[in-house]
Design a protein around this motif. Structure first.
Motif, PDB file in Angstrom:
ATOM      1  N   SER A 158     -16.755   1.889  13.718  1.00 53.15           N
ATOM      2  CA  SER A 158     -15.295   1.732  13.757  1.00 53.15           C
ATOM      3  C   SER A 158     -14.664   2.867  14.557  1.00 53.15           C
ATOM      4  CB  SER A 158     -14.726   1.723  12.343  1.00 53.15           C
ATOM      5  OG  SER A 158     -15.136   0.567  11.640  1.00 53.15           O
ATOM      6  N   VAL A 179      -8.436   3.562  12.405  1.00 55.78           N
ATOM      7  CA  VAL A 179      -8.178   3.592  10.960  1.00 55.78           C
ATOM      8  C   VAL A 179      -8.194   2.182  10.387  1.00 55.78           C
ATOM      9  CG1 VAL A 179      -6.437   4.138   9.220  1.00 55.78           C
ATOM     10  CG2 VAL A 179      -6.892   5.753  11.075  1.00 55.78           C
ATOM     11  N   THR A 180      -7.569   1.243  11.090  1.00 54.08           N
ATOM     12  CA  THR A 180      -7.490  -0.137  10.605  1.00 54.08           C
ATOM     13  C   THR A 180      -8.885  -0.728  10.418  1.00 54.08           C
ATOM     14  OG1 THR A 180      -5.365  -0.480  11.706  1.00 54.08           O
ATOM     15  CG2 THR A 180      -6.604  -2.437  11.076  1.00 54.08           C
ATOM     16  N   GLU A 229      -3.729   8.086   5.320  1.00 54.90           N
ATOM     17  CA  GLU A 229      -4.654   7.093   5.864  1.00 54.90           C
ATOM     18  C   GLU A 229      -6.076   7.359   5.403  1.00 54.90           C
ATOM     19  OE1 GLU A 229      -2.384   5.979  10.078  1.00 54.90           O
ATOM     20  OE2 GLU A 229      -3.836   7.637   9.986  1.00 54.90           O
ATOM     21  N   LEU A 230      -6.453   8.624   5.326  1.00 57.81           N
ATOM     22  CA  LEU A 230      -7.791   8.965   4.858  1.00 57.81           C
ATOM     23  C   LEU A 230      -7.979   8.564   3.395  1.00 57.81           C
ATOM     24  CD1 LEU A 230     -10.366  10.304   5.895  1.00 57.81           C
ATOM     25  CD2 LEU A 230      -9.501  12.484   5.030  1.00 57.81           C
ATOM     26  N   ILE A 259     -18.572  -0.020   9.638  1.00 60.80           N
ATOM     27  CA  ILE A 259     -17.914   1.266   9.390  1.00 60.80           C
ATOM     28  C   ILE A 259     -18.395   2.317  10.385  1.00 60.80           C
ATOM     29  CG2 ILE A 259     -17.696   3.161   7.726  1.00 60.80           C
ATOM     30  CD1 ILE A 259     -17.887   1.018   5.516  1.00 60.80           C
ATOM     31  N   LEU A 296     -11.695   0.844   9.920  1.00 55.25           N
ATOM     32  CA  LEU A 296     -12.356   1.509   8.803  1.00 55.25           C
ATOM     33  C   LEU A 296     -11.881   0.945   7.463  1.00 55.25           C
ATOM     34  CD1 LEU A 296     -12.444   5.241   9.931  1.00 55.25           C
ATOM     35  CD2 LEU A 296     -14.412   3.850   9.281  1.00 55.25           C
ATOM     36  N   ILE A 297     -10.583   0.740   7.322  1.00 57.14           N
ATOM     37  CA  ILE A 297     -10.050   0.205   6.066  1.00 57.14           C
ATOM     38  C   ILE A 297     -10.591  -1.195   5.802  1.00 57.14           C
ATOM     39  CG2 ILE A 297      -7.933  -0.591   4.940  1.00 57.14           C
ATOM     40  CD1 ILE A 297      -6.488   1.742   6.314  1.00 57.14           C
ATOM     41  N   ALA A 341      -7.043  10.233  11.738  1.00 54.61           N
ATOM     42  CA  ALA A 341      -6.388   9.714  10.539  1.00 54.61           C
ATOM     43  C   ALA A 341      -5.553  10.798   9.875  1.00 54.61           C
ATOM     44  CB  ALA A 341      -7.434   9.196   9.545  1.00 54.61           C
ATOM     45  N   ILE A 353      -8.517   4.876   3.282  1.00 56.59           N
ATOM     46  CA  ILE A 353      -9.876   4.510   3.675  1.00 56.59           C
ATOM     47  C   ILE A 353     -10.827   4.616   2.480  1.00 56.59           C
ATOM     48  CG2 ILE A 353     -11.859   5.235   5.076  1.00 56.59           C
ATOM     49  CD1 ILE A 353      -9.816   6.094   7.229  1.00 56.59           C
ATOM     50  N   ARG A 355     -14.351  -0.992   4.972  1.00 62.12           N
ATOM     51  CA  ARG A 355     -14.552  -0.383   3.663  1.00 62.12           C
ATOM     52  C   ARG A 355     -14.203  -1.364   2.545  1.00 62.12           C
ATOM     53  NH1 ARG A 355     -17.279   3.574   1.621  1.00 62.12           N
ATOM     54  NH2 ARG A 355     -15.604   4.611   0.475  1.00 62.12           N
TER      55      ARG A 355
END
Length: 429
Positions: free
Chosen positions: A102, A105-106, A53-54, A99, A108-109, A49, A57, A112
């Motif tokens: 995962s 990134v997608t 992106e982080l 999570i 995780l988002i 990420a 998240i 979350r």
């Protein structure tokens, strides 16, 4: 004729089990709220990420939680407070498993955000369960325990996350939520009967509630207390790790004292609110918060342990003193029929206050740092986080950061003290 039906409180029947269930839910949400900050570098490494992106998240959870609180309060009133709480804790647990597994990134988002919505369901429902399980005399004590444990979980989050990440890996932080959620759901099932609010005039009642002076003042007090303590913890986390060079575990232990203090002061605040009414404990609490933040700003650079922790303890004491009387007054103003909505107002005030504290203090910090370093200095964004970029001396970078931090904290202290004056608008009882 419009009628209202509210199930009678189940006073005296397993209230302490209900308190245990809601406390377990608070621990789960509180730990995840701060533990992720320690795990973030490891998450970024595994899913590749970028920094934006982080941040997305992390913010997906906070935004979903804050936005979902008021609708969740209404859901709790309609389908049942116990049912909503159980859906929330189980949803939080299962989304945490998502999570942990995962790989992008997608994913995780998305998980979350689901986790944030689940947290929005369980938090107002938890307060409504306490209102159902405890009578008026014991409710302040229950609220004090719930608020104190919630604050302690927030403080312990970075410490426990540091230990878990070091000896296991970051997914373990989330995997432990599923068994915790199951325990909380089963406890709630046997602790308290279901309660609802069914009213054809609920929307007009909701408008009346949200314009009620007591609700507005207490909601503002709760937001201001979160504004102060979240803003302070945000600043101290950067200062302790990036300026003083402390490890995440040690930095977490430094800020454990102020957050743990909320546990004890919350109990005192509940008792004082019951004895004298909410106005003076709320006012005194905000004054403690403001003076404590001002004391941290005057600690100097570099600041030792006691120079920072002693004034920060005042922030923890003040938070506990004002939040419980404010919460009790808000629930009393709403009555049993709109307990779920009132609980959501309390949680929304806390979340938005914390987000505003971090955002506003961060903006003041960044702008002050930009004006404190020589023109043309590179890496100003890094300096605003307490780091030393290439080509800049550590003394210049750390002095600029500390100056910005102090100005931001002084601004926060002033806003909090002014908020204490606003409690004069609240009736004594």
């Amino acid at each position: 004729m419009n009628t209202t039906e509210v199930d009678a409180p189940r006073v005296g029947q397993r209230p302490w089990l209900a308190l245990a269930a809601t406390v377990v839910g608070a621990i789960m949400v509180g730990l995840d709220g701060t533990a992720v900050t320690i795990a973030a570098p490891y998450v970024a490494r595994d899913v590749h990420a970028t920094l934006p992106e982080l941040e997305f998240i992390a913010n997906a959870y906070l935004i979903a939680l804050a936005v979902g609180l008021l609708p969740a309060g209404r859901v709790a009133d309609r389908i049942g407070r116990r049912t909503t709480f159980m859906i929330g804790v189980l949803g939080f647990g299962f989304s945490s498993v998502g999570i942990a597994f995962s790989g992008s990134v997608t994913a995780l988002i998305v998980f979350r955000a689901i986790q944030g919505l689940a947290g929005a369901l369980l938090q107002p429902a938890a307060l409504a369960l306490l209102r159902t399980a405890f009578d008026g005399k014991r409710l302040p004590l229950a609220l004090g325990v719930w608020s104190g444990v919630n604050a302690l979980a927030i403080g312990l989050g970075p410490v426990l996350a540091g230990v878990i990440v070091e000896y296991l890996d970051w997914p373990a932080i989330f995997l432990i939520n599923l068994p915790i959620g199951i325990i909380a759901a089963v406890s709630a099932l046997f602790a308290v009967q279901e309660s609802h609010a069914r009213d054809a005039t609920v929307f007009s009642s909701l408008r009346t509630l949200l314009t009620h002076r007591t609700v507005l003042v207490t909601g503002a007090v709760i937001a201001l207390s979160s504004f102060g303590i979240f803003g302070l913890l945000f600043m101290l986390t950067l200062y302790l790790q990036n300026v003083l060079g402390l490890s995440p575990i040690v930095a977490g232990l430094w800020i454990l004292g102020p957050t743990a203090t909320v546990v004890f002061s919350a109990l005192i605040g509940g008792a004082l609110g019951e004895r004298f009414g909410p106005r003076w404990p709320m006012s005194a609490g905000l004054l403690f918060v403001g003076c404590g933040i001002f004391g941290v700003a005057g600690a100097g650079q570099p600041a030792g342990y006691w120079q920072l922790v002693l004034p920060a303890l005042g922030v923890g004491i003040g938070t506990g003193l004002c939040v419980v009387p404010a919460t009790n007054a808000l629930l009393a103003a709403a009555g049993e029929r709109l307990t779920g909505i009132a609980s959501a107002v309390q949680q929304a005030g806390s979340q938005f206050g914390g987000l505003l504290g971090i955002a506003l203090l961060g903006t003041v910090l960044s702008s002050t740092v930009a004006g404190a370093v020589p023109a043309g200095t590179t890496g100003v964004d890094d300096i605003a986080q307490g780091m030393v970029p290439h080509g800049v001396s550590a003394d210049v970078a750390h002095t600029a950061f500390t100056s910005g931090m102090n100005i931001a904290l002084i601004a926060a202290a002033g806003i909090t003290v002014l908020g204490a004056l606003g409690t004069a608008l609240l009736a004594r009882r």
